[in-house]
Design a protein around this motif. Structure first.
Motif, short mmCIF file in Angstrom:
data_model
loop_
_atom_site.label_atom_id
_atom_site.label_comp_id
_atom_site.label_asym_id
_atom_site.label_seq_id
_atom_site.Cartn_x
_atom_site.Cartn_y
_atom_site.Cartn_z
N ALA A 210 143.40 51.53 54.83
CA ALA A 210 141.96 51.66 55.05
C ALA A 210 141.25 52.86 54.57
O ALA A 210 140.14 52.72 53.76
CB ALA A 210 141.85 51.25 56.39
N ILE A 211 142.10 54.03 55.21
CA ILE A 211 140.93 55.07 54.91
C ILE A 211 141.25 55.65 53.41
O ILE A 211 140.25 55.91 52.97
CB ILE A 211 141.61 56.81 55.84
N ARG A 212 142.85 55.58 53.03
CA ARG A 212 142.35 55.48 50.89
C ARG A 212 141.29 54.37 50.71
O ARG A 212 140.84 54.77 49.69
CB ARG A 212 143.70 55.62 50.75
N ALA A 213 141.31 53.56 50.82
CA ALA A 213 140.52 52.60 50.86
C ALA A 213 139.11 53.01 50.22
O ALA A 213 138.04 53.01 49.19
CB ALA A 213 140.34 51.16 50.89
N ASP A 214 138.38 53.79 52.15
CA ASP A 214 137.10 54.00 51.43
C ASP A 214 136.95 55.58 51.18
O ASP A 214 135.96 55.28 50.15
CB ASP A 214 136.87 54.38 52.90
N LEU A 215 137.39 56.39 51.05
CA LEU A 215 138.25 57.22 49.56
C LEU A 215 137.49 56.77 48.01
O LEU A 215 137.45 56.81 47.72
CB LEU A 215 139.44 57.79 50.03
N LEU A 216 138.95 55.80 47.81
CA LEU A 216 138.98 55.39 46.62
C LEU A 216 137.62 54.87 46.21
O LEU A 216 136.81 54.81 45.30
CB LEU A 216 139.72 54.59 46.19
N ARG A 217 137.17 53.63 47.28
CA ARG A 217 135.17 53.57 46.86
C ARG A 217 134.36 54.30 46.85
O ARG A 217 133.78 54.53 45.87
CB ARG A 217 135.29 52.62 48.26
N ARG A 218 134.43 55.74 47.25
CA ARG A 218 133.75 56.68 47.29
C ARG A 218 133.41 57.17 45.96
O ARG A 218 132.93 58.33 45.84
CB ARG A 218 133.10 57.87 48.30
N LEU A 219 134.91 57.26 45.47
CA LEU A 219 135.00 57.79 44.24
C LEU A 219 134.70 57.13 42.86
O LEU A 219 135.66 57.44 41.69
CB LEU A 219 136.94 58.45 44.39
N ASP A 220 134.70 55.87 43.01
CA ASP A 220 134.17 54.96 42.50
C ASP A 220 135.50 54.06 41.42
O ASP A 220 135.70 54.43 40.25
CB ASP A 220 132.74 55.21 41.33
N ARG A 221 136.61 54.18 42.20
CA ARG A 221 137.46 53.77 41.61
C ARG A 221 137.57 52.04 42.39
O ARG A 221 138.62 51.97 43.19
CB ARG A 221 139.32 54.17 41.77
N PRO A 222 137.11 51.25 42.15
CA PRO A 222 137.44 49.67 42.80
C PRO A 222 138.33 49.00 42.71
O PRO A 222 139.04 48.81 43.90
CB PRO A 222 136.14 49.17 42.71
N ALA A 223 139.34 49.39 41.51
CA ALA A 223 140.11 48.28 41.37
C ALA A 223 141.13 49.02 42.69
O ALA A 223 141.58 48.56 43.60
CB ALA A 223 140.32 48.65 40.37
N GLU A 224 141.72 50.23 42.37
CA GLU A 224 142.33 50.61 43.23
C GLU A 224 142.14 50.79 45.01
O GLU A 224 143.15 50.57 45.34
CB GLU A 224 142.59 52.15 43.36
N ALA A 225 140.58 50.58 45.35
CA ALA A 225 140.36 50.66 46.62
C ALA A 225 140.65 49.10 47.53
O ALA A 225 141.28 49.28 48.24
CB ALA A 225 138.88 51.23 46.48
N ALA A 226 140.38 48.67 46.20
CA ALA A 226 140.56 46.56 46.47
C ALA A 226 142.12 47.05 47.09
O ALA A 226 142.72 45.91 47.57
CB ALA A 226 140.63 46.16 45.56
N GLU A 227 142.91 47.17 45.83
CA GLU A 227 144.54 47.14 46.73
C GLU A 227 144.75 47.73 47.62
O GLU A 227 145.76 47.37 48.62
CB GLU A 227 144.85 47.89 45.55
N ALA A 228 143.89 48.62 48.58
CA ALA A 228 144.22 49.80 49.67
C ALA A 228 143.46 48.98 51.03
O ALA A 228 144.15 48.65 51.52
CB ALA A 228 144.20 51.07 49.34
N TYR A 229 142.35 48.52 50.05
CA TYR A 229 142.29 47.26 51.43
C TYR A 229 142.94 45.89 51.38
O TYR A 229 143.34 45.66 52.75
CB TYR A 229 140.67 46.61 51.06
#
Length: 414
Positions: free
Chosen positions: A369-388
């Motif tokens: 969940a934290i990794r997803a939020d960090l990826l979201r802030r880095l504008d990496r939505p595909a990776e963020a979605a996978e982490a969520y």
């Protein structure tokens, strides 16, 4: 006659709220912890029929306590008769619950926690056994707190009970001189009780207020009992500062609100002031431990006018000190969140990815969940979605699941 659903709800509510009280009071009579637990369980079963017939009593806890204690006395009388009839066939029972003339711990529940935190047991076993039997926390929730599987935790509790029986360890109320060696385990129990109540590992509600209130009461009793222990002050401060924002952690529909989205004007300022005072007192002793350090971090959050204006560099330094005395991967993960506010999400992501290699965090949903939020802030939505999605596969609390689902749905993925 009372509606069956109403009775079942009342019994379930009494189990959640009154279990610790009833068990502690029954143990004083039973002189045998297993007997006390058995009699309390029988009292709850008896309540289903009696309350359906006679109505739910005004004081369910008192009814349950009286019933459980009566059952325990009945068993003890039968044992006494048996000993009188067959004295040569029975060995003296060395596992009885001894009550000294002057009781060192005045509160029934706190007394039982000190009693269960016997130094002959491993620390994890002490804490797990106490949370399960005395505090009524489910085995699954305890397992999540210890970052292990539920079968593993169930086995630990079973082994602890077997060791007590095999070694004939007495359930004896510790004397005053014995309290310090058991204090750290007791503090751990109260802290995990708060953690389990603050964000329930499972269920529909984000907060289990009964567990939080129980932890606060026990912490206050500990401070009255051992006022010179700085870590007791630190723990109570942590509980107060954490609980001061309880009312703002969800919206009117029960949806989770992140720290940055909470209405700080609605935080309980009187509780925050009390917590801050205890933090200062703990630090003045010069014996600062993990609870005082966590309370200091919570105090900085409580003082900040906004999330962005929080003194994040100081929080990182406090986490560094905390890791020095408590090298926990969960602490390191929380530190990474603070690092993201100081050095940016990229630096924090590197730390989180390193922590992902730690097998103790394999089932810990906050890591993805934290990794997803960090990826979201880095504008990496595909990776963020996978982490969520990875976090959603691990979470068991409905409020947290809804929050993660909402975050996932708002991502713009190609």
């Amino acid at each position: 006659m009372t509606d069956r659903d109403e009775v079942e709800h009342a019994v379930a509510d009494a189990h959640r709220r009154e279990w610790a009280f009833v068990l502690a009071a029954t143990a004083r009579v039973a002189g045998d912890f297993d007997l006390a637990e058995e009699c309390v369980q029988e009292a709850y079963v008896a309540a289903l029929g009696a309350w359906a017939r006679d109505g739910v009593p005004d004081r369910p806890g008192a009814w349950l306590t009286a019933t459980a204690r009566r059952k325990a006395l009945d068993v003890l009388r039968r044992r006494q008769v048996l000993r009188a009839k067959l004295p040569l066939l029975l060995e003296p029972d060395e596992t009885e619950f001894e009550m000294p003339d002057e009781v060192a711990v005045p509160d029934d529940r706190l007394r039982l926690i000190f009693t269960c935190c016997h130094p002959a047991l491993a620390r994890d076993a002490q804490v797990a056994l106490t949370l399960r039997l005395v505090c009524g926390v489910s085995t699954g929730d305890i397992a999540r707190a210890f970052l292990v599987s539920e079968p593993t935790m169930a086995a630990r509790v079973t082994r602890a009970k077997k060791k007590i029986a095999a070694a004939r360890i007495p359930y004896r109320v510790p004397e005053s001189a014995e309290l310090p060696e058991r204090l750290d385990a007791v503090l751990t129990v109260v802290h995990l009780l708060l953690t389990t109540g603050h964000t329930a590992p499972s269920g529909t509600d984000l907060v289990r207020a009964d567990l939080v209130d129980r932890a606060l009461h026990l912490a206050r009793m500990l401070l009255a009992l051992m006022p010179d222990e700085p870590e007791v002050r630190g723990l109570l401060a942590l509980l107060l500062l954490t609980n001061a924002r309880r009312a703002t952690r969800t919206d009117s529909q029960g949806r989770l609100l992140r720290l940055e989205d909470q209405d700080r004007s609605a935080w309980d300022r009187a509780t925050i002031d009390e917590g801050r005072r205890l933090v200062v007192e703990a630090f003045r002793t010069g014996r600062v431990g993990r609870y005082a350090l966590q309370a200091a971090i919570a105090s900085l959050h409580a003082l900040a006018p906004s999330y962005d204006a929080t003194d994040w560099p100081q929080i990182v330094r406090l986490y560094d000190a905390l890791l020095g005395c408590w090298p926990s991967p969960v602490v390191a993960l929380n530190r990474a969140v603070a690092v993201s506010m100081v050095d940016g999400p990229e630096a924090a992501l590197t730390e989180v990815d390193t922590l992902a290699q730690d097998p103790r965090l394999a089932g810990y949903h906050y890591l993805p969940a934290i990794r997803a939020d960090l990826l979201r802030r880095l504008d990496r939505p595909a990776e963020a979605a996978e982490a969520y999605r990875a976090a959603l596969a691990l979470v068991d609390n409905d409020a947290e699941r809804t929050h993660l689902t909402t975050r996932l749905a708002t991502l713009s993925t190609p």
